[in-house]
Design an enzyme around this catalytic site. Sequence first.
Site, PDB file in Angstrom:
ATOM      1  CE  LYS A   1     -12.218  -1.896  -2.648  1.00  0.00           C
ATOM      2  NZ  LYS A   1     -10.740  -1.919  -2.564  1.00  0.00           N
TER       3      LYS A   1
ATOM      4  CD  GLU B   1      -9.861   7.358   1.493  1.00  0.00           C
ATOM      5  OE1 GLU B   1     -10.322   6.242   1.250  1.00  0.00           O
ATOM      6  OE2 GLU B   1      -9.581   8.202   0.605  1.00  0.00           O
TER       7      GLU B   1
ATOM      8  CG  ASP C   1      -6.604   5.151   1.645  1.00  0.00           C
ATOM      9  OD1 ASP C   1      -6.898   3.941   1.627  1.00  0.00           O
ATOM     10  OD2 ASP C   1      -6.391   5.807   0.608  1.00  0.00           O
TER      11      ASP C   1
ATOM     12  NE  ARG D   1     -22.063 -26.723 -10.463  1.00  0.00           N
ATOM     13  CZ  ARG D   1     -21.012 -27.087  -9.736  1.00  0.00           C
ATOM     14  NH1 ARG D   1     -20.521 -26.285  -8.812  1.00  0.00           N
ATOM     15  NH2 ARG D   1     -20.485 -28.277  -9.883  1.00  0.00           N
TER      16      ARG D   1
ATOM     17  CE  LYS E   1     -12.905   5.526   0.100  1.00  0.00           C
ATOM     18  NZ  LYS E   1     -12.924   4.155  -0.458  1.00  0.00           N
TER      19      LYS E   1
END
Length: 294
Positions: A150, A210, A231, A115, A182
């Site tokens: 992410k 950004e 963006d 597994r 950002k």
Amino acid sequence: MTDAAAIDAVNAWGSAAIPGFDLAAFVRATLAEDLGEGGDITAAAVIPAAARFRGVMASRDAIAAAGLPIAEAFFRALDADVRVERLVEDGARVAAGTELLRIEGSARAMLTAERSALNTVQHLSGIATLTAAYVDAIAGTGATLLDTRKTIPGLRLLEKYAVRMGGGRNHRMGLWDAAMIKDNHVAVAGGVEQAAARAKAAGIARIMVEVDSLDQIEGALAGGATWLLLDNMAPAMLRDAVARVAGRVPTEASGGVRLETVRAIAGSGVDYVSVGRLTQSAPAADIGLDFAAI
């Protein structure tokens, strides 16, 4: 568990394949999570200690393979004498029904490692396969596909490796290798130019900024941006942004990019397109492992 066997597997694979990744530690921790305090009670109760199995890992769908050397390390960690024949190299694109790995060894060890080995290959091959689909979709546009941060905590190095196996390239590896300014940074700093200027004054070489509107471009560049992340812009707006930047720094389109929209976005003239879903939302590849007693 035999750490030396896992180390031998990564040495045969090439330790440079995933810089900074400790294969032996990953295998040890993953198996320990599955085995707990009691070990594999099913295999111990049902399978004779001397029993041997032969098995084949095969893909049930067309995939881009990734993680096979790691799967091999799981089996070697529990059976130092296991025989493994790797039939496909990571990064290969294969048809449905392709055999990926043949193994022969202790039945108990193979069942116990099964597994962990499959989970790893299914997850990484899923990322590589989705990445390959995006790479194919933007072929000929001149844009390069990037991943993002992410990633599942603890699996970043593996997941970004899988992106490379699918033909994509890695964006930042973490918070340490480039500044990424950002909207929240801009809000606190008082403006995009001020934020970029502070990063430059701190001696940071790579300053990614950004921008979500065209009127932020000149301010970001004036502050010292070395890369612009455009963006959530539609293709027409992206083309306008690229024209305004005029090659002064690389441009990256990001935000809400999907397989059905990525080609139009890449065709706007941007240098890069980043896609969070490569690592955040890739479905596991359908890969099976069938055993037979010897």
